[in-house]
Motif scaffolding. Sequence first.
Motif, PDB file in Angstrom:
ATOM      1  N   PRO A  15     -36.124  77.926  59.750  1.00  0.00           N
ATOM      2  CA  PRO A  15     -37.288  77.132  59.321  1.00  0.00           C
ATOM      3  C   PRO A  15     -37.874  77.605  58.000  1.00  0.00           C
ATOM      4  CG  PRO A  15     -37.971  78.758  60.936  1.00  0.00           C
ATOM      5  CD  PRO A  15     -36.488  78.918  60.781  1.00  0.00           C
ATOM      6  N   TRP A  16     -38.668  76.716  57.381  1.00  0.00           N
ATOM      7  CA  TRP A  16     -39.406  77.024  56.168  1.00  0.00           C
ATOM      8  C   TRP A  16     -40.887  77.131  56.529  1.00  0.00           C
ATOM      9  CZ3 TRP A  16     -36.018  72.890  56.637  1.00  0.00           C
ATOM     10  CH2 TRP A  16     -34.779  73.043  56.008  1.00  0.00           C
ATOM     11  N   GLY A  17     -41.575  78.109  55.942  1.00  0.00           N
ATOM     12  CA  GLY A  17     -42.991  78.291  56.209  1.00  0.00           C
ATOM     13  C   GLY A  17     -43.323  79.738  56.513  1.00  0.00           C
ATOM     14  N   GLY A  18     -44.350  79.950  57.340  1.00  0.00           N
ATOM     15  CA  GLY A  18     -44.802  81.297  57.630  1.00  0.00           C
ATOM     16  C   GLY A  18     -44.219  81.867  58.912  1.00  0.00           C
ATOM     17  N   GLN A  19     -44.629  83.109  59.208  1.00  0.00           N
ATOM     18  CA  GLN A  19     -44.132  83.828  60.376  1.00  0.00           C
ATOM     19  C   GLN A  19     -45.136  83.825  61.529  1.00  0.00           C
ATOM     20  OE1 GLN A  19     -41.068  85.204  60.360  1.00  0.00           O
ATOM     21  NE2 GLN A  19     -40.638  84.606  58.256  1.00  0.00           N
ATOM     22  N   SER A  20     -46.302  83.204  61.346  1.00  0.00           N
ATOM     23  CA  SER A  20     -47.320  83.197  62.393  1.00  0.00           C
ATOM     24  C   SER A  20     -47.019  82.115  63.429  1.00  0.00           C
ATOM     25  CB  SER A  20     -48.702  82.967  61.782  1.00  0.00           C
ATOM     26  OG  SER A  20     -49.026  83.997  60.872  1.00  0.00           O
ATOM     27  N   GLY A  21     -47.853  82.104  64.487  1.00  0.00           N
ATOM     28  CA  GLY A  21     -47.702  81.087  65.507  1.00  0.00           C
ATOM     29  C   GLY A  21     -46.592  81.385  66.492  1.00  0.00           C
ATOM     30  N   ALA A  22     -46.487  80.520  67.506  1.00  0.00           N
ATOM     31  CA  ALA A  22     -45.465  80.650  68.546  1.00  0.00           C
ATOM     32  C   ALA A  22     -44.254  79.805  68.183  1.00  0.00           C
ATOM     33  CB  ALA A  22     -46.030  80.207  69.891  1.00  0.00           C
ATOM     34  N   ARG A  23     -43.094  80.331  68.496  1.00  0.00           N
ATOM     35  CA  ARG A  23     -41.865  79.617  68.167  1.00  0.00           C
ATOM     36  C   ARG A  23     -41.667  78.447  69.128  1.00  0.00           C
ATOM     37  NH1 ARG A  23     -36.367  79.188  68.956  1.00  0.00           N
ATOM     38  NH2 ARG A  23     -35.140  79.073  67.048  1.00  0.00           N
ATOM     39  N   TRP A  24     -41.193  77.294  68.602  1.00  0.00           N
ATOM     40  CA  TRP A  24     -40.845  76.149  69.427  1.00  0.00           C
ATOM     41  C   TRP A  24     -39.482  75.609  68.999  1.00  0.00           C
ATOM     42  CZ3 TRP A  24     -40.079  71.746  66.570  1.00  0.00           C
ATOM     43  CH2 TRP A  24     -40.721  71.660  65.333  1.00  0.00           C
ATOM     44  N   ASP A  25     -38.810  74.955  69.905  1.00  0.00           N
ATOM     45  CA  ASP A  25     -37.467  74.435  69.644  1.00  0.00           C
ATOM     46  C   ASP A  25     -37.245  73.220  70.536  1.00  0.00           C
ATOM     47  OD1 ASP A  25     -34.715  73.954  69.361  1.00  0.00           O
ATOM     48  OD2 ASP A  25     -34.298  76.068  68.991  1.00  0.00           O
ATOM     49  N   GLY A 129     -24.884  64.781  53.614  1.00  0.00           N
ATOM     50  CA  GLY A 129     -23.756  64.367  54.430  1.00  0.00           C
ATOM     51  C   GLY A 129     -23.961  64.636  55.905  1.00  0.00           C
ATOM     52  N   GLY A 130     -25.218  64.659  56.388  1.00  0.00           N
ATOM     53  CA  GLY A 130     -25.482  64.876  57.802  1.00  0.00           C
ATOM     54  C   GLY A 130     -26.706  64.106  58.230  1.00  0.00           C
ATOM     55  N   LYS A 131     -26.948  64.042  59.566  1.00  0.00           N
ATOM     56  CA  LYS A 131     -28.179  63.416  60.045  1.00  0.00           C
ATOM     57  C   LYS A 131     -28.923  64.414  60.927  1.00  0.00           C
ATOM     58  CE  LYS A 131     -26.835  60.982  64.310  1.00  0.00           C
ATOM     59  NZ  LYS A 131     -26.871  59.677  64.985  1.00  0.00           N
ATOM     60  N   ILE A 132     -30.258  64.316  60.904  1.00  0.00           N
ATOM     61  CA  ILE A 132     -31.109  65.228  61.665  1.00  0.00           C
ATOM     62  C   ILE A 132     -31.120  64.803  63.123  1.00  0.00           C
ATOM     63  CG2 ILE A 132     -33.469  66.067  61.949  1.00  0.00           C
ATOM     64  CD1 ILE A 132     -33.838  65.776  58.939  1.00  0.00           C
ATOM     65  N   VAL A 133     -30.829  65.761  64.014  1.00  0.00           N
ATOM     66  CA  VAL A 133     -30.767  65.462  65.439  1.00  0.00           C
ATOM     67  C   VAL A 133     -31.716  66.344  66.251  1.00  0.00           C
ATOM     68  CG1 VAL A 133     -28.425  64.543  65.374  1.00  0.00           C
ATOM     69  CG2 VAL A 133     -28.769  67.010  65.646  1.00  0.00           C
ATOM     70  N   GLY A 134     -32.574  67.107  65.576  1.00  0.00           N
ATOM     71  CA  GLY A 134     -33.535  67.940  66.280  1.00  0.00           C
ATOM     72  C   GLY A 134     -34.367  68.754  65.318  1.00  0.00           C
ATOM     73  N   PHE A 135     -35.480  69.297  65.822  1.00  0.00           N
ATOM     74  CA  PHE A 135     -36.372  70.111  65.007  1.00  0.00           C
ATOM     75  C   PHE A 135     -36.720  71.401  65.755  1.00  0.00           C
ATOM     76  CE2 PHE A 135     -36.914  65.986  63.120  1.00  0.00           C
ATOM     77  CZ  PHE A 135     -37.173  66.235  61.791  1.00  0.00           C
ATOM     78  N   HIS A 136     -37.083  72.427  64.968  1.00  0.00           N
ATOM     79  CA  HIS A 136     -37.580  73.685  65.524  1.00  0.00           C
ATOM     80  C   HIS A 136     -38.553  74.280  64.519  1.00  0.00           C
ATOM     81  CE1 HIS A 136     -34.844  76.071  62.876  1.00  0.00           C
ATOM     82  NE2 HIS A 136     -34.046  75.026  63.041  1.00  0.00           N
ATOM     83  N   GLY A 137     -39.280  75.341  64.906  1.00  0.00           N
ATOM     84  CA  GLY A 137     -40.219  75.954  63.972  1.00  0.00           C
ATOM     85  C   GLY A 137     -41.213  76.850  64.692  1.00  0.00           C
ATOM     86  N   ARG A 138     -42.402  77.006  64.074  1.00  0.00           N
ATOM     87  CA  ARG A 138     -43.481  77.804  64.643  1.00  0.00           C
ATOM     88  C   ARG A 138     -44.789  77.030  64.474  1.00  0.00           C
ATOM     89  NH1 ARG A 138     -41.251  83.086  65.203  1.00  0.00           N
ATOM     90  NH2 ARG A 138     -43.262  83.827  65.966  1.00  0.00           N
ATOM     91  N   SER A 139     -45.726  77.202  65.427  1.00  0.00           N
ATOM     92  CA  SER A 139     -46.999  76.475  65.333  1.00  0.00           C
ATOM     93  C   SER A 139     -48.091  77.253  66.044  1.00  0.00           C
ATOM     94  CB  SER A 139     -46.874  75.069  65.940  1.00  0.00           C
ATOM     95  OG  SER A 139     -46.567  75.144  67.320  1.00  0.00           O
ATOM     96  N   SER A 140     -49.330  76.985  65.626  1.00  0.00           N
ATOM     97  CA  SER A 140     -50.522  77.560  66.242  1.00  0.00           C
ATOM     98  C   SER A 140     -51.605  76.488  66.169  1.00  0.00           C
ATOM     99  CB  SER A 140     -50.928  78.860  65.546  1.00  0.00           C
ATOM    100  OG  SER A 140     -51.060  78.653  64.152  1.00  0.00           O
ATOM    101  N   TRP A 141     -52.696  76.771  65.408  1.00  0.00           N
ATOM    102  CA  TRP A 141     -53.679  75.723  65.141  1.00  0.00           C
ATOM    103  C   TRP A 141     -53.150  74.717  64.133  1.00  0.00           C
ATOM    104  CZ3 TRP A 141     -57.434  75.325  68.459  1.00  0.00           C
ATOM    105  CH2 TRP A 141     -57.910  76.462  69.117  1.00  0.00           C
ATOM    106  N   TYR A 142     -52.082  75.106  63.434  1.00  0.00           N
ATOM    107  CA  TYR A 142     -51.447  74.255  62.439  1.00  0.00           C
ATOM    108  C   TYR A 142     -49.927  74.333  62.632  1.00  0.00           C
ATOM    109  CZ  TYR A 142     -56.033  74.848  60.260  1.00  0.00           C
ATOM    110  OH  TYR A 142     -57.367  74.888  60.016  1.00  0.00           O
ATOM    111  N   LEU A 143     -49.188  73.595  61.810  1.00  0.00           N
ATOM    112  CA  LEU A 143     -47.739  73.727  61.784  1.00  0.00           C
ATOM    113  C   LEU A 143     -47.402  74.869  60.829  1.00  0.00           C
ATOM    114  CD1 LEU A 143     -44.985  72.597  62.694  1.00  0.00           C
ATOM    115  CD2 LEU A 143     -45.039  71.145  60.648  1.00  0.00           C
ATOM    116  N   ASP A 144     -46.951  76.000  61.376  1.00  0.00           N
ATOM    117  CA  ASP A 144     -46.698  77.187  60.564  1.00  0.00           C
ATOM    118  C   ASP A 144     -45.352  77.120  59.846  1.00  0.00           C
ATOM    119  OD1 ASP A 144     -48.904  79.427  61.327  1.00  0.00           O
ATOM    120  OD2 ASP A 144     -48.479  78.150  63.038  1.00  0.00           O
TER     121      ASP A 144
END
Length: 561
Positions: A15-25, A129-144
């Motif tokens: 992911p792109w962004g910060g290291q705070s928040g809880a991981r989600w997938d 040359g690809g299509k997005i089939v899912g997302f993951h990242g980190r979040s808290s009060w915001y999208l981290d």
Amino acid sequence: MNYEGYGNSHVSVGPWGGQSGARWDDGVYNTVRQVVICHGATIDSIQFEYDKRGSSVWSEKHGGTGCFKTAKVKLNYPDEYLVSISGHCSRAVEYGPVLVRSLMFESNKKMYGPFGIQYGTYFSIPMTGGKIVGFHGRSSWYLDSIGVYLMPLLQRNPSDNFATPRNYKTNGTDEKYKDDNYDLEDELGNKAVIRRKETNTNGFMNTKQAVSYGPWGGNGGNIFDDGVYTGVREVHLTRYGGVVSIRICYDLNGKEIWGSKNGGSGGIRVDKILFDYPSEILTHITGYYGSTILRGPAVVKSLTFHTNKRKYGPFGEEQGTSFSSASNNGIIVGFHGRKGWFVDSIGVHVQERTLPVPRPIPRPFYETSETSEIQQVYEVIPGAVKEAAPLVSGPWGGVGGKPWDDGVFSGVKKIFLTKGEGIYSIQFKYDRNGQSFWSVRHGGGSEGSINMIKFDYPYEVLTSVCGYYASLTGDDQGRGVVIKSLTFYTNKAKYGPYGEETGTFFTSTKTEGKIVGFHGRSGCYLNAIGVHLQQWSNDLAQQGLGERGRPVRMIINKLFN
């Protein structure tokens, strides 16, 4: 482009962004049907509607409950699907966590966004040359932070060549996906082969082969891979104990392409390396990696860049374990590695071939018979003198703040400065071989009056700068000394003074020439300033033009007067 379907392997990017928040997938689905974005000064939250074998599946809401605006990206399922995302990430408040500040979505049909505020470090998927089939990242009060799962699409009758990434996490250790455009092979060890097949105008297939070396360094952080391009134009580094971040400006068939900023945001020293591309080619890198603290993880501590003309660096401390990216017989066409708070490891993609030995060629001025415009050409005139290397003068002022250096360009096009009790900040727009480059803003403070100086470049060139510096705090050690006033001189006019002319006077070198870059020190104010000066060549100015028979001095006078 026509697509026949997709393979059974996916890759995880980001992911792109910060290291705070809880991981989600969210995991992997067949495609994405809808995206719901709550946004204001940041991306507050995000939620996805996926498709799983024809059924709708909603994800959890990732982020907080705050929401200034709600936007919905509803795709025309099943004909429309997401192929890419991009955005910006930065701190919303000083010393706060790094958050996702903006997002933009691209489908095979159109663009959606931007949502949020486009401020901070830019990111995008370094793969097509690809299509997005899912997302993951980190979040808290915001999208981290945010990342994606990509399903490679099998392409038929391709019309474009595109950058091909490697070394992402794959769902399966021995998966190899092949199509009519390229073969991607992952091998064990520090070397992998990426083959890109290109069809020329005659219909013959040529195979270009990029060999990947490394990465060297630690195993922390997340994998990054900028992909494969034609060459490297520019490198930006930030450092603090080790290499905090790296960002590369690539060349792709004559087009400038900036890669993502890979690494953290805690660097206090900025290094900018500009190559004279395409005549100057990046051939290999060397460096050191080790721990920045006792028993800490290994990160890249030093980097040196080698071209077919010279060496740049070392940037950082040459301590720890050394590494080198093979021989000079090749061109670096991409970077990969691991990133976290620092650049944890780094490797390169190399287009292997024998390079010609560079030969210095003088650049005399001449006047064209067709247009009567002043130009520069690569041709040899007996007795012509090679242009001298720029002189470094200064900086003048105090010793507070942090050092900065924009480097050397072809000339200066614009200057922005803010002033009050001193010069708060300054920023430059440079020219390099017909392309414009903005420097970062040197200094701080949003108050004060804003002044813009625009030169009639290239007919008007900056030749000198002078001004005054003094202490704002009475600090005799110089840390409270700031630039109080600046005046700029060109071959045509005087600009300024900007600020109060009180304190100690300074002026740049009196050698005849043009200013091609600035350096200095800055913090909350502009503490000190210096210049890179390109001297005029008197010997060259006294040369004749051969077949034209007109003295060069007349043409130089026409250009600069």
